[in-house]
Each structure stands twice: as structure tokens, then as C-alpha cells.
Design a protein around this motif. Structure first.
Motif, PDB file in Angstrom:
ATOM      1  N   ALA A   5       0.856  -1.182   0.000  1.00 23.43           N
ATOM      2  CA  ALA A   5       0.000   0.000   0.000  1.00 23.43           C
ATOM      3  C   ALA A   5       0.894   1.235   0.000  1.00 23.43           C
ATOM      4  O   ALA A   5       2.074   1.169   0.372  1.00 23.43           O
ATOM      5  N   PHE A   6       0.324   2.337  -0.420  1.00 24.24           N
ATOM      6  CA  PHE A   6       1.072   3.583  -0.542  1.00 24.24           C
ATOM      7  C   PHE A   6       0.207   4.720  -0.012  1.00 24.24           C
ATOM      8  O   PHE A   6      -1.012   4.719  -0.164  1.00 24.24           O
ATOM      9  N   VAL A   7       0.849   5.688   0.620  1.00 22.53           N
ATOM     10  CA  VAL A   7       0.160   6.908   1.013  1.00 22.53           C
ATOM     11  C   VAL A   7       0.748   8.042   0.180  1.00 22.53           C
ATOM     12  O   VAL A   7       1.964   8.265   0.178  1.00 22.53           O
ATOM     13  N   VAL A   8      -0.117   8.724  -0.544  1.00 24.07           N
ATOM     14  CA  VAL A   8       0.295   9.765  -1.473  1.00 24.07           C
ATOM     15  C   VAL A   8      -0.448  11.050  -1.143  1.00 24.07           C
ATOM     16  O   VAL A   8      -1.670  11.041  -0.936  1.00 24.07           O
ATOM     17  N   ASP A   9       0.277  12.150  -1.083  1.00 28.93           N
ATOM     18  CA  ASP A   9      -0.339  13.465  -0.935  1.00 28.93           C
ATOM     19  C   ASP A   9      -0.672  13.982  -2.339  1.00 28.93           C
ATOM     20  O   ASP A   9       0.228  14.262  -3.143  1.00 28.93           O
ATOM     21  N   ALA A  10      -1.953  14.064  -2.638  1.00 26.23           N
ATOM     22  CA  ALA A  10      -2.422  14.445  -3.963  1.00 26.23           C
ATOM     23  C   ALA A  10      -2.742  15.935  -4.020  1.00 26.23           C
ATOM     24  O   ALA A  10      -3.130  16.539  -3.023  1.00 26.23           O
ATOM     25  N   PHE A  11      -2.602  16.516  -5.209  1.00 27.31           N
ATOM     26  CA  PHE A  11      -2.711  17.959  -5.395  1.00 27.31           C
ATOM     27  C   PHE A  11      -1.729  18.662  -4.460  1.00 27.31           C
ATOM     28  O   PHE A  11      -2.063  19.642  -3.793  1.00 27.31           O
ATOM     29  N   ALA A  12      -0.521  18.119  -4.419  1.00 27.06           N
ATOM     30  CA  ALA A  12       0.527  18.625  -3.528  1.00 27.06           C
ATOM     31  C   ALA A  12       1.839  18.694  -4.290  1.00 27.06           C
ATOM     32  O   ALA A  12       2.127  17.852  -5.137  1.00 27.06           O
ATOM     33  N   GLU A  13       2.644  19.685  -3.966  1.00 27.98           N
ATOM     34  CA  GLU A  13       3.975  19.795  -4.551  1.00 27.98           C
ATOM     35  C   GLU A  13       5.025  19.101  -3.695  1.00 27.98           C
ATOM     36  O   GLU A  13       6.126  18.814  -4.175  1.00 27.98           O
ATOM     37  N   PRO A  15       5.396  16.563   0.318  1.00 23.15           N
ATOM     38  CA  PRO A  15       4.644  15.934   1.408  1.00 23.15           C
ATOM     39  C   PRO A  15       4.111  16.950   2.411  1.00 23.15           C
ATOM     40  O   PRO A  15       4.680  18.035   2.579  1.00 23.15           O
ATOM     41  N   PHE A  16       3.014  16.577   3.041  1.00 20.74           N
ATOM     42  CA  PHE A  16       2.326  17.362   4.072  1.00 20.74           C
ATOM     43  C   PHE A  16       1.479  18.485   3.485  1.00 20.74           C
ATOM     44  O   PHE A  16       0.979  19.326   4.225  1.00 20.74           O
ATOM     45  N   GLU A  17       1.335  18.520   2.158  1.00 13.31           N
ATOM     46  CA  GLU A  17       0.394  19.419   1.513  1.00 13.31           C
ATOM     47  C   GLU A  17      -0.710  18.574   0.850  1.00 13.31           C
ATOM     48  O   GLU A  17      -0.675  17.352   0.860  1.00 13.31           O
ATOM     49  N   GLY A  18      -1.679  19.245   0.263  1.00 14.81           N
ATOM     50  CA  GLY A  18      -2.688  18.548  -0.511  1.00 14.81           C
ATOM     51  C   GLY A  18      -3.524  17.603   0.332  1.00 14.81           C
ATOM     52  O   GLY A  18      -3.729  17.810   1.526  1.00 14.81           O
ATOM     53  N   ASN A  19      -4.003  16.539  -0.313  1.00 18.16           N
ATOM     54  CA  ASN A  19      -4.929  15.609   0.332  1.00 18.16           C
ATOM     55  C   ASN A  19      -4.330  14.212   0.315  1.00 18.16           C
ATOM     56  O   ASN A  19      -4.122  13.634  -0.747  1.00 18.16           O
ATOM     57  N   PRO A  20      -4.044  13.631   1.473  1.00 15.99           N
ATOM     58  CA  PRO A  20      -3.474  12.284   1.497  1.00 15.99           C
ATOM     59  C   PRO A  20      -4.503  11.213   1.184  1.00 15.99           C
ATOM     60  O   PRO A  20      -5.638  11.270   1.642  1.00 15.99           O
ATOM     61  N   ALA A  21      -4.085  10.232   0.394  1.00 20.41           N
ATOM     62  CA  ALA A  21      -4.920   9.078   0.085  1.00 20.41           C
ATOM     63  C   ALA A  21      -4.070   7.832   0.194  1.00 20.41           C
ATOM     64  O   ALA A  21      -2.876   7.850  -0.122  1.00 20.41           O
ATOM     65  N   ALA A  22      -4.686   6.742   0.621  1.00 23.26           N
ATOM     66  CA  ALA A  22      -4.026   5.442   0.573  1.00 23.26           C
ATOM     67  C   ALA A  22      -4.400   4.764  -0.742  1.00 23.26           C
ATOM     68  O   ALA A  22      -5.526   4.899  -1.220  1.00 23.26           O
ATOM     69  N   VAL A  23      -3.443   4.050  -1.324  1.00 25.72           N
ATOM     70  CA  VAL A  23      -3.654   3.335  -2.577  1.00 25.72           C
ATOM     71  C   VAL A  23      -3.249   1.882  -2.363  1.00 25.72           C
ATOM     72  O   VAL A  23      -2.106   1.611  -1.942  1.00 25.72           O
ATOM     73  N   VAL A  24      -4.162   0.951  -2.633  1.00 27.98           N
ATOM     74  CA  VAL A  24      -3.914  -0.470  -2.396  1.00 27.98           C
ATOM     75  C   VAL A  24      -4.116  -1.236  -3.707  1.00 27.98           C
ATOM     76  O   VAL A  24      -5.259  -1.508  -4.107  1.00 27.98           O
ATOM     77  N   PRO A  25      -3.041  -1.586  -4.430  1.00 26.05           N
ATOM     78  CA  PRO A  25      -3.194  -2.419  -5.627  1.00 26.05           C
ATOM     79  C   PRO A  25      -3.517  -3.860  -5.236  1.00 26.05           C
ATOM     80  O   PRO A  25      -2.937  -4.418  -4.301  1.00 26.05           O
ATOM     81  N   LEU A  26      -4.475  -4.462  -5.947  1.00 25.19           N
ATOM     82  CA  LEU A  26      -4.904  -5.831  -5.691  1.00 25.19           C
ATOM     83  C   LEU A  26      -4.835  -6.639  -6.978  1.00 25.19           C
ATOM     84  O   LEU A  26      -4.915  -6.087  -8.081  1.00 25.19           O
ATOM     85  N   GLU A  27      -4.736  -7.963  -6.835  1.00 19.63           N
ATOM     86  CA  GLU A  27      -4.889  -8.843  -7.986  1.00 19.63           C
ATOM     87  C   GLU A  27      -6.353  -9.186  -8.215  1.00 19.63           C
ATOM     88  O   GLU A  27      -6.782  -9.418  -9.343  1.00 19.63           O
ATOM     89  N   ARG A  28      -7.125  -9.213  -7.130  1.00 19.65           N
ATOM     90  CA  ARG A  28      -8.569  -9.454  -7.199  1.00 19.65           C
ATOM     91  C   ARG A  28      -9.188  -8.761  -5.991  1.00 19.65           C
ATOM     92  O   ARG A  28      -8.515  -8.466  -5.006  1.00 19.65           O
ATOM     93  N   TRP A  29     -10.484  -8.527  -6.072  1.00 24.33           N
ATOM     94  CA  TRP A  29     -11.156  -7.800  -4.996  1.00 24.33           C
ATOM     95  C   TRP A  29     -11.142  -8.592  -3.694  1.00 24.33           C
ATOM     96  O   TRP A  29     -11.351  -9.812  -3.691  1.00 24.33           O
ATOM     97  N   LEU A  30     -10.933  -7.894  -2.612  1.00 18.52           N
ATOM     98  CA  LEU A  30     -11.193  -8.415  -1.280  1.00 18.52           C
ATOM     99  C   LEU A  30     -12.677  -8.244  -0.968  1.00 18.52           C
ATOM    100  O   LEU A  30     -13.374  -7.463  -1.625  1.00 18.52           O
TER     101      LEU A  30
END
Length: 273
Positions: A5-13, A15-30
């Protein structure tokens, strides 16, 4: 099962700006219950889950800490950033979602979201709106969300809303009430400022909200007579969106910064607890 999983600050130049989101790549749905609990554990405004669906195409879903939502901008941008920087994906990315096919392109160092635009319509303010916001809007409109126009950016930045009252507002279409507040920009750089309140879905104030701008963009494009706008969401963290209205589509550009790479161990454990 162990997941990345990854935490990314989006609409940010950075870290610690913008809006943080977690991103979880899957092979199939949980199971949905597991993804919901994972989003609650992350306790960010959205967690994005994606499953591959062909070359440069994925199924994409978003969960707040309390509910699954039908559309999310910043977590889509965060997902594109993860795919580009962690998995080497180039070119246009396509996402199959509950809101239809969405596209993200990489242009001039920004990720550009292509989302459906939604022009709000003039509406009667719901009872208690001004009291919930702590100020009387000059105009009230309704799109997906309540859309409150103020005369100046200073008022928007100074609002101290009562989030419990906002969560209790009637919405009229069977969904939880969410409120956009917006005004013309005042700094010579940003054409529009806004904030977004959504305590009813577990987000008292969202730092930067792509979906809000699918409504903000057509409204201010019509009012200002321009189809390209620089928009600033004036939350404590803050973020900038470079927006362009193209027919019935809202194109919203922004940058992102990786905050963390995570390993999620045994996400199915504790499901029955």
C-alpha cells in the motif's frame, strides 16, 4: 496474504500538503467488509483499491473511513502517481468506476484527470445551512453537493463550521449532505477559492477535493466567462488545481508526492471480530 500500500499526498507539490490518500493495488477484490475496515484503519479521507483490467486499464473503487463513494478525484490522482512512479506505467491510464470510465493523462509534470462535469442549479437553502456554516451565503446552488457562494475569499477562509450541524443537513436526494463553499480568488494567482465539508461521510473537512471541482469549474467558468481556471482549495493543508472545462468534461491537473510505502499483513484476519 501480504499487500503493498502507498500513502500519497495528492494535489501537492511536496509531502504534508494537498490531500493524502491510501492506494492499495490488488490482484482481485477483497470482500467489501475488509476493504471498508482497511479504509477505517487508514483513517484518511479516501482509500483507493484497484484491480487490473487489461493494458493501462484498471477497476477502481474508493472508500472513506465509513462508506464507499461513487467518485473521488484526489485518490484517483494518487493512484495514477503510484502506477507511474512505482510500477512504471506510462501514457493514458483508464479506470472503470461506479461513475463510468475515467482517464488520467500525464502532461507537463502534472496528472490530468478527465471527469464528468456537473453544473449546479440554483436552489433553496436547506434549513440550518447558514447556522451550520456560521455565515450566510450570498447564493445557494445544488449539484451533487450543496454549493454555497460567498462574496469574498476572506469569508471562505475564515469559516469555522459546526460539523455536526452540517452532517445533519437534509440533502434531498437520499445521500449524505456535503457542502462546498466558494468565492472568487483575491491573490492575483487563483481565480477561485473553495472549501469542502462532509462530516456525514466521515470527512469533517476534506483538504483538496477533485469531485467538488467538477461542480466548481462549470459554475465559475460560466460566471467568469473563461474555460480555464486556477483553483485553490483553502483548507489548512491546501492544494491547487489547474482546471479546464471541455464540453461536459472537467479536466483537473495537479501534482503529487509519495509519503509512505506500506506492507499490509493478513488483511483478512479479524474479519469476524
Amino acid at each position: 496474504m501480504t499487500l503493498r500500500a502507498f500513502v500519497v499526498d495528492a494535489f501537492a507539490e511536496r509531502p504534508f500538503e494537498g490531500n493524502p490518500a491510501a492506494v492499495v493495488p490488488l490482484e482481485r477484490w477483497l470482500p467489501d467488509a475488509v476493504m471498508g475496515r482497511m479504509a477505517a484503519e487508514h483513517n484518511l479521507s479516501e482509500t483507493a483499491f484497484l484491480v487490473p483490467d487489461g493494458e493501462n486499464q484498471w477497476h477502481l473503487r474508493w472508500f472513506t473511513p465509513t462508506v464507499e463513494v461513487e467518485l473521488c478525484g484526489h485518490a484517483t490522482l494518487a493512484t495514477a502517481h503510484v502506477l507511474a512512479t512505482e510500477y512504471g506505467v506510462a501514457g493514458t491510464m483508464r479506470f472503470c468506476t461506479a461513475s463510468g470510465m475515467l482517464r488520467v493523462e500525464q502532461e507537463a509534470g502534472r496528472y490530468v484527470l478527465d471527469f464528468p462535469a456537473r453544473m449546479p442549479v440554483r436552489a433553496q437553502a436547506p434549513a440550518g445551512l447558514a447556522e451550520a456554516l456560521g455565515a450566510e451565503p450570498a447564493e445557494v446552488w445544488k449539484g451533487r453537493d450543496w454549493f454555497c457562494v460567498f462574496a469574498d475569499a476572506t469569508t471562505v477562509r475564515a469559516l469555522r463550521p459546526d460539523h455536526a450541524r452540517i452532517a445533519a443537513l437534509p440533502d434531498g436526494d437520499g445521500t449524505a449532505a456535503r457542502v462546498i463553499v466558494t468565492a472568487p480568488g483575491d491573490d492575483g494567482v487563483h481565480d477561485v477559492v473553495s472549501r469542502f465539508f462532509a462530516a456525514a461521510v466521515g470527512i469533517p473537512e476534506d483538504p483538496v477535493t477533485g469531485v467538488a471541482h467538477t461542480q466548481i469549474l462549470p459554475f465559475w467558468a460560466a460566471r467568469l466567462g473563461r474555460t480555464e481556471l486556477v483553483c485553490r482549495q483553502a483548507s489548512r493543508r491546501g492544494g491547487t488545481l489547474w482546471c479546464a472545462l471541455r464540453g461536459d468534461r472537467a479536466r483537473m491537473g495537479g501534482t503529487a508526492a509519495l509519503y509512505a510505502r506500506l506492507e499490509i499483513a493478513s488483511p483478512l484476519s479479524g474479519l469476524d471480530g
